[in-house]
Design a protein around this motif. Structure first.
Motif: not given
Ligand code: 3UK
Length: 533
Positions: A94-96, A239-242, A246-247
């Motif tokens: 999924a997107p964040n 911004s970084p994806p989960l 990093f996200g």
């Protein structure tokens, strides 16, 4: 309750191939049994802080108590409806957003192993993690259904998928409504695997990095508590994806560890952040240097007054960007180097210790040194290979490349660094052929493989080309098959072709047509000669 599915544990590196794990700070002494979601989520409700804001998305704000109830419902669906057992891997897509975060926490709370995937991956790229991690169950945003269903032909082991994001009668939300909001965290060991993060390797074959329950807390107690030092009133954004550690650390674990809140945006490019930072009153921003550079030019008239901390990682933060951001916002950016293998940042500096252009010093809890080919430390001021160790470390899922990342107990990140006389670490370059573009790692050979599927391409080589905006951009050198002309129309056609074959962000932004590629006598491609231009 113990782990019933032994797959992850039995595919950990052999004891001799494991990195040294060191627990030097008092905060890093963990009990032998723990489920990290107890500390990150249940802890706050138990402490009477359940009313505090936790996860925020477009039109959504869940308190800690509400988040806990959602997580418990999903965990009950996983166990009762899908029959998952502790240790089983669950793919997430999924997107964040708050739902993705809740699914991830639910999988881990149920003792299972979360395998988050970048939302932009295409069906063919999903096959490898699915097979490698032996995925049989997935939770997926309904808008990403097509690519996931597209993998079924290639990965027949994929069983049911819980789709969320619509009101379907058999959708995840409907199942959640029918489930209890009570769920006790499965009693896992601190050293049980709870997450597998896949990266693109230099060879184009991704590597699965396994992480323990303890690791997810250790990055909060090390980088989080020692360098970033957020407080409960903070509101994280970025911004970084989960699906990128990093996200996951920056936008979920760090805020939850201190009882703060996280704004999780589906679209979080620089322009989205410019608007969302004032809109949500964000105080901590997590992003890559490229995004900060784009934002710099557009700050006029924006109310960034609540913003107090800016983390930059993924690629080196140039001195010019650090200085310009300080001038424009009064904030000393926090550069930090991390990796998927180490889970998060291991060299960085607090605001008062930052040195523009340097990454920083080892995060308390970690040790770092610069070594030569034989792993001997080189004198300060001399470039060499970066070696690190700490409470987290590289644990590839059944991968011979473990032996190149971990040598003599130290993690070798593949970066060339210089340490100065004051103990600051200065990034020089990646030691291998990886292209780091706008914060993403892109493996040239994977792009080459996609281009080679096009009938006009006879041969090709893909390298990183220095670019002021993206750090590196993906550049392809192509030898055409007879009957084709290297014109603008073909370039567009090839770019579209790559975007439809692999994740679109990997497409070659520049294409040169050449008569032949430079090769060694044994026929090996000489990428360095192309880089020299
Ligand atoms: C490079 C940097 C210079 C470096 C990551 C923070 O980037 C992350 O993980 P990846 O596995 O890539 C790791 C490699 O990226 N790199 C990252 N940060 C910096 N180079 N300066 C930096 N500040 O080559 C490293 O080996 O994609 C970053 C937290 C978690 C992460 N996974």
């Amino acid at each position: 309750m113990t782990i019933t599915d032994d797959f992850a544990r039995s595919h950990l590196p052999a004891a001799a191939a494991m990195p040294d794990l060191i627990f030097t700070l008092p905060e890093l002494q963990y009990p032998p049994r723990l489920n990290c979601v107890t500390r990150l989520l249940d802890h706050w409700v138990r402490a009477g802080e359940g009313g505090r804001p936790c996860l925020i998305g477009a039109g959504v704000e869940w308190s800690y108590a509400e988040t806990q109830a959602k997580v418990n419902r999903i965990a009950n669906v996983l166990v009762q409806h899908y029959g998952i057992t502790p240790g089983q891997r669950v793919l997430l897509r999924a997107p964040n957003g708050p739902m993705l975060a809740a699914c991830l926490l639910a999988v881990i709370k149920a003792g299972a192993i979360a395998v988050p995937t970048m939302p932009m991956l295409r069906a063919r790229e999903l096959t490898y993690p699915m097979e490698k991690a032996r995925i049989s169950l997935a939770l997926c945003d309904v808008h990403l259904r097509d690519e996931l269903e597209g993998t079924r032909m290639l990965s027949p082991a994929l069983g049911p998928v819980g789709y969320f994001g619509d009101a379907a009668a058999d959708g995840l939300e409907a199942l959640m409504d029918a489930a209890s909001d009570q769920f006790d965290a499965v009693d896992t060991a601190a050293g049980d695997v709870c997450l597998i993060g896949f990266t693109s390797g230099t060879t184009g074959v991704p590597k699965g990095s396994m992480h323990f329950h303890r690791d997810l807390l250790a990055v909060c107690d090390a980088y989080g508590a020692q360098v970033l030092r957020p407080v409960a009133a903070d509101r994280f954004i970025g911004s970084p994806p989960l699906a990128f550690t990093f996200g996951l650390g920056g936008l979920l674990l760090f805020p939850l560890h201190v009882g703060a809140s996280a704004v999780l945006l589906e679209r979080a490019g620089p322009d989205d952040l410019l608007q969302a930072i004032p809109q949500y009153g964000a105080t901590v921003c997590i992003s890559a240097p490229t995004a900060y550079r784009v934002m710099l030019g557009k700050l006029a008239g924006r109310d960034f007054s609540r913003l107090r901390k800016c983390v930059s990682a993924g690629e080196t933060l140039p001195k010019a960007t650090f200085d310009a951001w300080l001038g424009a916002t009064g904030i000393r950016m926090l550069d930090g180097i991390g990796s998927t293998e180490m889970f998060h940042i291991f060299i960085a500096a607090r605001e008062e210790d930052t040195r523009a252009g340097a990454t920083g010093k080892p995060v308390p809890g970690y040790e770092a040194k610069v070594v030569d080919a034989e792993l001997n430390e080189v004198p300060d001021g001399t470039p060499g290979r970066l070696a690190v160790r700490g409470p987290t470390g590289c644990k590839y899922l059944d991968d011979p490349r473990q032996a190149s990342y971990v040598q003599g107990g130290w993690n070798l990140t593949g970066d060339t660094y210089i340490r100065d006389a004051d103990g600051y670490f200065w990034f020089q370059a990646r030691s291998d052929d990886m292209i780091v573009s706008a914060g993403y790692n892109i493996a040239g050979p994977e792009v080459e493989a996609a281009l080679m599927l096009h009938p006009a391409v006879a041969e090709c080589a893909v390298i990183g080309w220095p670019d002021p905006a993206r750090g590196m951009l993906v550049k392809a050198f192509i030898v055409l098959t007879p009957g084709h002309t290297g014109d603008a129309a073909l370039t567009t056609d090839l770019q579209d072709f790559v975007k439809a074959t692999i994740a679109p962000y990997k497409y070659p932004r520049a294409i040169d047509y050449v008569a032949a590629l430079p090769k060694t006598a044994t026929g090996k491609l000489q990428r360095f000669r192309l880089r020299e231009g």
